[in-house]
Write an enzyme that holds these catalytic residues in place. Sequence first.
Site, short mmCIF file in Angstrom:
data_model
loop_
_atom_site.label_atom_id
_atom_site.label_comp_id
_atom_site.label_asym_id
_atom_site.label_seq_id
_atom_site.Cartn_x
_atom_site.Cartn_y
_atom_site.Cartn_z
N HIS A 184 -7.38 -9.43 6.17
CA HIS A 184 -7.42 -8.34 5.19
C HIS A 184 -6.00 -8.01 4.71
CE1 HIS A 184 -9.08 -4.17 3.98
NE2 HIS A 184 -7.78 -3.99 3.95
N GLU A 185 -5.04 -7.95 5.65
CA GLU A 185 -3.66 -7.59 5.29
C GLU A 185 -2.96 -8.70 4.51
OE1 GLU A 185 -3.20 -4.63 5.50
OE2 GLU A 185 -4.59 -4.08 7.08
N GLN B 30 0.82 -1.23 0.00
CA GLN B 30 0.00 0.00 0.00
C GLN B 30 0.85 1.27 0.00
OE1 GLN B 30 -2.69 -1.66 3.31
NE2 GLN B 30 -4.06 -0.35 2.15
N CYS C 252 -10.74 0.18 3.53
CA CYS C 252 -9.35 -0.01 3.11
C CYS C 252 -8.78 1.35 2.74
CB CYS C 252 -9.29 -0.96 1.91
SG CYS C 252 -7.61 -1.28 1.35
N LEU C 253 -7.57 1.63 3.24
CA LEU C 253 -6.95 2.93 2.96
C LEU C 253 -6.64 3.08 1.47
CD1 LEU C 253 -4.61 3.17 6.08
CD2 LEU C 253 -6.75 4.42 5.66
O1 GNR Z 1 -7.98 0.94 8.71
C1 GNR Z 1 -8.51 -0.11 8.32
N1 GNR Z 1 -9.64 -0.54 8.93
C2 GNR Z 1 -10.20 -1.78 8.70
C3 GNR Z 1 -11.49 -2.01 9.16
C4 GNR Z 1 -12.10 -3.23 8.97
C5 GNR Z 1 -11.41 -4.23 8.32
C6 GNR Z 1 -10.14 -4.03 7.83
C7 GNR Z 1 -9.53 -2.81 8.03
S1 GNR Z 1 -7.91 -2.56 7.47
C8 GNR Z 1 -7.95 -0.85 7.15
C9 GNR Z 1 -6.59 -0.34 6.74
C10 GNR Z 1 -6.14 -1.01 5.46
O2 GNR Z 1 -6.54 -0.71 4.38
N2 GNR Z 1 -5.31 -2.01 5.58
O3 GNR Z 1 -4.90 -2.68 4.50
NI NI Z 2 -6.54 -2.49 3.06
#
Ligand code: GNR
Ligand code: NI
Length: 172
Positions: A136-137, A51, A94-95
């Site tokens: 998620h990561e 990212q 997701c950022l």
């Molecule tokens: O900040 C983030 N919050 C989040 C909320 C619920 C499930 C996953 C996340 S990860 C996200 C930051 C991000 O994009 N990480 O890749």
């Molecule tokens: Ni993400």
Amino acid sequence: MAKREIITIPDPLLREVSAPVERVDDDVRRLMDDMLEAMYEAPGIGLAAVQVAVPRRIVVVDTAREEEERNPLFLVNPEIVSLSDEMRPHEEGCLSIPEFYAEVERPAACTVQFLDRDGKPREMDCTDILSTVIQHEVDHLNGVLFIDYLSRLKRDRVIKKFVKAKKAEAPA
Ligand code: GNR
Ligand code: NI
């Protein structure tokens, strides 16, 4: 401002499979510190190196609430070694897909093996939001985004919006 900018869809880098880290050295630790800074500034609760445009298998996480003390986690080459049968829905963001949120169902618990900041092998059992964020990561490291779990219609709609926004920002 943080030293590292967070890339957004449809940047093709986000679809690449990140490469394993061979050695946890000072360069890797510096990158993790930069990632943590960018994550806190965003703010977010997890960030994968890809990212910030570095496709290597590195993740930082901090799920502490705002009023709690910071509790950063550093995971190098994370590998999910078990997932619960029990599933749980969670609203994800997701950022790299700013201001879009949707519910995703994932295994409620998982176990992850990784190398810590010192290169030491570790194992961690994760539940609740930590389980969601770790999954998620690790998805990011494999080029997978949470919108991939939505219907094609919803996913394509989101991607289209970001393609349009980028075009408006930098006309061809
Ligand atoms: O900040 C983030 N919050 C989040 C909320 C619920 C499930 C996953 C996340 S990860 C996200 C930051 C991000 O994009 N990480 O890749
Ligand atoms: Ni993400």
